[in-house]
Design an enzyme around this catalytic site. Structure first.
Site, PDB file in Angstrom:
ATOM      1  N   GLN A   1     -18.489  13.090  23.866  1.00  0.00           N
ATOM      2  CA  GLN A   1     -17.067  13.011  24.057  1.00  0.00           C
ATOM      3  C   GLN A   1     -16.296  13.806  25.221  1.00  0.00           C
ATOM      4  O   GLN A   1     -15.506  13.633  26.044  1.00  0.00           O
ATOM      5  CB  GLN A   1     -16.111  12.971  22.898  1.00  0.00           C
ATOM      6  CG  GLN A   1     -16.149  11.769  21.985  1.00  0.00           C
ATOM      7  CD  GLN A   1     -17.162  12.075  20.833  1.00  0.00           C
ATOM      8  OE1 GLN A   1     -18.220  12.863  20.909  1.00  0.00           O
ATOM      9  NE2 GLN A   1     -17.017  11.501  19.664  1.00  0.00           N
TER      10      GLN A   1
ATOM     11  N   ASN B   1     -12.749  18.557  12.372  1.00  0.00           N
ATOM     12  CA  ASN B   1     -12.707  18.124  13.702  1.00  0.00           C
ATOM     13  C   ASN B   1     -13.889  17.761  13.900  1.00  0.00           C
ATOM     14  O   ASN B   1     -14.906  17.881  13.147  1.00  0.00           O
ATOM     15  CB  ASN B   1     -11.922  19.221  14.699  1.00  0.00           C
ATOM     16  CG  ASN B   1     -11.794  18.583  15.996  1.00  0.00           C
ATOM     17  OD1 ASN B   1     -11.296  17.464  16.280  1.00  0.00           O
ATOM     18  ND2 ASN B   1     -12.403  19.144  17.196  1.00  0.00           N
ATOM     19  N   LYS B   2     -14.183  17.368  15.125  1.00  0.00           N
ATOM     20  CA  LYS B   2     -15.593  16.782  15.747  1.00  0.00           C
ATOM     21  C   LYS B   2     -16.783  17.649  15.419  1.00  0.00           C
ATOM     22  O   LYS B   2     -16.417  19.081  15.488  1.00  0.00           O
ATOM     23  CB  LYS B   2     -15.476  16.828  17.282  1.00  0.00           C
ATOM     24  CG  LYS B   2     -16.909  15.920  17.998  1.00  0.00           C
ATOM     25  CD  LYS B   2     -17.481  14.977  17.356  1.00  0.00           C
ATOM     26  CE  LYS B   2     -16.397  13.836  17.083  1.00  0.00           C
ATOM     27  NZ  LYS B   2     -16.858  12.698  16.466  1.00  0.00           N
TER      28      LYS B   2
ATOM     29  N   ASP C   1      -8.786  16.031  13.303  1.00  0.00           N
ATOM     30  CA  ASP C   1      -8.696  14.462  12.613  1.00  0.00           C
ATOM     31  C   ASP C   1      -7.924  14.731  11.267  1.00  0.00           C
ATOM     32  O   ASP C   1      -7.316  13.612  10.822  1.00  0.00           O
ATOM     33  CB  ASP C   1     -10.175  14.095  12.455  1.00  0.00           C
ATOM     34  CG  ASP C   1     -10.780  13.816  13.880  1.00  0.00           C
ATOM     35  OD1 ASP C   1     -11.173  14.522  14.499  1.00  0.00           O
ATOM     36  OD2 ASP C   1     -10.761  12.498  14.074  1.00  0.00           O
TER      37      ASP C   1
ATOM     38  N   ARG D   1     -12.431   3.658   9.836  1.00  0.00           N
ATOM     39  CA  ARG D   1     -13.029   5.063   9.965  1.00  0.00           C
ATOM     40  C   ARG D   1     -12.652   5.921   8.830  1.00  0.00           C
ATOM     41  O   ARG D   1     -11.272   5.841   8.769  1.00  0.00           O
ATOM     42  CB  ARG D   1     -13.000   5.893  11.466  1.00  0.00           C
ATOM     43  CG  ARG D   1     -13.721   4.786  12.450  1.00  0.00           C
ATOM     44  CD  ARG D   1     -13.760   5.773  13.600  1.00  0.00           C
ATOM     45  NE  ARG D   1     -14.613   6.734  13.515  1.00  0.00           N
ATOM     46  CZ  ARG D   1     -14.630   7.791  14.839  1.00  0.00           C
ATOM     47  NH1 ARG D   1     -13.680   7.685  15.552  1.00  0.00           N
ATOM     48  NH2 ARG D   1     -15.424   8.906  14.680  1.00  0.00           N
TER      49      ARG D   1
ATOM     50  N   ARG E   1     -11.123   5.885  20.294  1.00  0.00           N
ATOM     51  CA  ARG E   1     -11.531   7.062  19.432  1.00  0.00           C
ATOM     52  C   ARG E   1     -10.425   8.348  19.432  1.00  0.00           C
ATOM     53  O   ARG E   1      -9.703   8.216  20.365  1.00  0.00           O
ATOM     54  CB  ARG E   1     -13.057   7.428  19.442  1.00  0.00           C
ATOM     55  CG  ARG E   1     -13.465   7.454  20.727  1.00  0.00           C
ATOM     56  CD  ARG E   1     -13.027   8.132  21.578  1.00  0.00           C
ATOM     57  NE  ARG E   1     -13.137   9.585  21.065  1.00  0.00           N
ATOM     58  CZ  ARG E   1     -12.130  10.543  21.603  1.00  0.00           C
ATOM     59  NH1 ARG E   1     -11.338  10.154  22.483  1.00  0.00           N
ATOM     60  NH2 ARG E   1     -12.261  11.698  21.256  1.00  0.00           N
ATOM     61  N   GLY E   2     -10.547   9.130  18.423  1.00  0.00           N
ATOM     62  CA  GLY E   2      -9.718  10.107  18.627  1.00  0.00           C
ATOM     63  C   GLY E   2      -8.560   9.840  17.453  1.00  0.00           C
ATOM     64  O   GLY E   2      -7.813   8.605  17.423  1.00  0.00           O
ATOM     65  N   ALA E   3      -7.948  10.946  16.538  1.00  0.00           N
ATOM     66  CA  ALA E   3      -7.090  10.736  15.627  1.00  0.00           C
ATOM     67  C   ALA E   3      -5.779  10.071  15.954  1.00  0.00           C
ATOM     68  O   ALA E   3      -5.748   8.727  15.228  1.00  0.00           O
ATOM     69  CB  ALA E   3      -6.927  11.914  14.691  1.00  0.00           C
TER      70      ALA E   3
HETATM   71  O1  MRU Z   1     -15.287  10.582  16.500  1.00  0.00           O
HETATM   72  P1  MRU Z   1     -14.178  10.912  17.598  1.00  0.00           P
HETATM   73  O2  MRU Z   1     -14.228  10.667  19.101  1.00  0.00           O
HETATM   74  O3  MRU Z   1     -12.769   9.889  17.070  1.00  0.00           O
HETATM   75  O4  MRU Z   1     -13.538  12.271  17.063  1.00  0.00           O
HETATM   76  C1  MRU Z   1     -12.298  12.693  17.862  1.00  0.00           C
HETATM   77  C2  MRU Z   1     -12.187  14.167  17.434  1.00  0.00           C
HETATM   78  O5  MRU Z   1     -12.834  15.043  16.592  1.00  0.00           O
HETATM   79  C3  MRU Z   1     -11.022  14.725  18.157  1.00  0.00           C
HETATM   80  O6  MRU Z   1     -11.073  16.124  18.392  1.00  0.00           O
HETATM   81  C4  MRU Z   1      -9.571  14.668  17.111  1.00  0.00           C
HETATM   82  O7  MRU Z   1      -9.523  13.311  16.822  1.00  0.00           O
HETATM   83  C5  MRU Z   1      -8.380  15.074  17.617  1.00  0.00           C
HETATM   84  S1  MRU Z   1      -8.051  14.006  19.134  1.00  0.00           S
HETATM   85  C6  MRU Z   1      -6.413  14.375  19.640  1.00  0.00           C
END
Ligand code: MRU
Length: 374
Positions: free
Chosen positions: A211, A262-263, A252, A104, A59-61
């Protein structure tokens, strides 16, 4: 200018790898099991790579985009072994790209990476199928390598914005685990520590998927960054006590006007920062900027299963689950929120630091990055 100390706060954590060979595989660190178990999954099925994205193995963009690129490369490598027909190759590529695009919805890096893979295939249209498949593997590896370089550049640009000492809050995991390696927001902190700044990271646990508690805290411990884990609702009180001097988060998707998805919970941190006069920084590569989204209202926000809120422990596929909410209660679980550009102090990309108003510098940075790739 940052003077780097001998100590690098970077143990080369990589969430996803391409393992070459006659039967290549995509190797993913199963982030659902961290921090208690370090398990690598060797995936030889592109569909398993796609499911790994949806199910949050990775996970993470940026990491999602890199994984999709590897998954597409894997699918097309396997296809090339059974068919040399150009039309069949194009049809399979289309189908595989559509499959990954459905994993996603919010992180635009996913769609950006898929577009790059499509463009790479088009750049060798008419060439033998083996060559086209090899070109796709090379492109996926380039996307990965470039991302690590982008994170290091963001680290240098971003570290210069942080105070020499004090507390810095971060939300979710925007670290090595969320990228090709090193991290965006956590990369900025890594670079700041390496440059000798005496910082203390406050890690929001990041309900409901944790996370922060599971992943960012693990990265801080692994790399020896001074850090304290807090629950999300402690941030305001710490700011009130003067313990936090800056916030740095990832993203994201950033709209053309600088609105930042973002999250979930990021917006609350930004509002708290504004109230307390604390700078709120966003670190993200230009691949996170979506010029096609005029503002944050156009960013699709993923809704995830209500079990993430009603249950604790559901992230590990085989872990014990504790129900914390009564059956029958309605539950809302958006995975992301949008922080308006007006609350953002600066956006750090691999090309430099954008200050408000963001529209022009963001466009210039994206266009410059695209020109460099041509
Ligand atoms: O749902 P996730 O864990 O994929 O969400 C990730 C985030 O919100 C991160 O902050 C974002 O992707 C930046 S990662 C460098």
């Amino acid at each position: 200018m940052i003077t780097h100390t001998a100590r690098a706060y970077d143990t080369d954590i990589r969430p996803v790898l391409w393992i070459d060979g006659p039967e290549p595989i995509v190797r993913m660190l199963d982030q659902r099991l961290l921090p208690t178990r370090t398990v690598w999954l060797d995936l030889d099925d592109p569909e398993a790579v796609a499911r790994g994205i949806t199910d949050m193995v990775v996970r993470g963009a940026p990491a999602i985009g890199i994984s999709a690129a590897y998954g597409i490369a894997l699918a097309m490598h396997q296809h090339a072994r059974v068919s040399q027909d150009a039309d069949a190759f194009d049809a399979t590529l289309l189908r595989v790209c559509d499959r990954f695009a459905a994993t996603r919805p919010t992180a635009v890096n996913l769609f950006w990476a898929i577009d790059r893979m499509r463009a790479a295939a088009a750049s060798v249209a008419g060439r033998p199928i083996d060559e086209r498949a090899t070109r796709l593997i090379a492109e996926a590896r380039t996307i990965h390598d470039e991302d690590i370089g982008y994170c290091r550049s963001m680290g240098d640009f971003g570290a210069a914005l942080l105070p020499d000492e004090g507390g810095v809050i971060t939300h979710c995991n925007a670290g090595a685990l969320a990228t090709g390696g090193y991290g965006t927001a956590l990369g900025v902190l890594r670079s700041a520590f390496a440059g000798g700044k005496r910082l203390h990271v406050f890690v929001d646990e990041t309900r409901p998927f944790l996370q922060g508690a599971r992943l960012t805290a693990w990265e801080c411990v692994t790399d020896g960054m001074a850090a304290t884990l807090i629950t999300d609702n402690m941030a305001g009180s710490l700011m009130q006590q003067g313990k936090i001097q800056a916030a740095v988060v990832g993203s994201d998707r950033i709209a053309a006007n600088g609105d930042v998805a973002n999250k979930i919970g990021t917006y609350a941190v930004a509002v708290l920062c504004r109230y307390h006069g604390i700078p709120f920084f966003v670190a993200a590569p230009t691949s996170t900027v979506d010029l096609a989204c005029a503002d944050g209202a156009a960013i699709p926000i993923e809704e995830r299963t209500t079990r993430e809120v009603s249950d604790i422990g559901g992230w590990a596929p085989d872990g014990a689950v504790v129900r914390v909410a009564p059956e029958g209660i309605a539950i809302h679980n958006p995975a992301f929120d949008v922080t308006p550009a007006a609350l953002v102090t600066a956006i750090i990309t691999e090309r430099g630091v954008a200050r408000p108003p963001f529209a022009q510098p963001l466009r210039q940075m994206v266009e410059a990055a695209e020109r460099l790739r041509r």
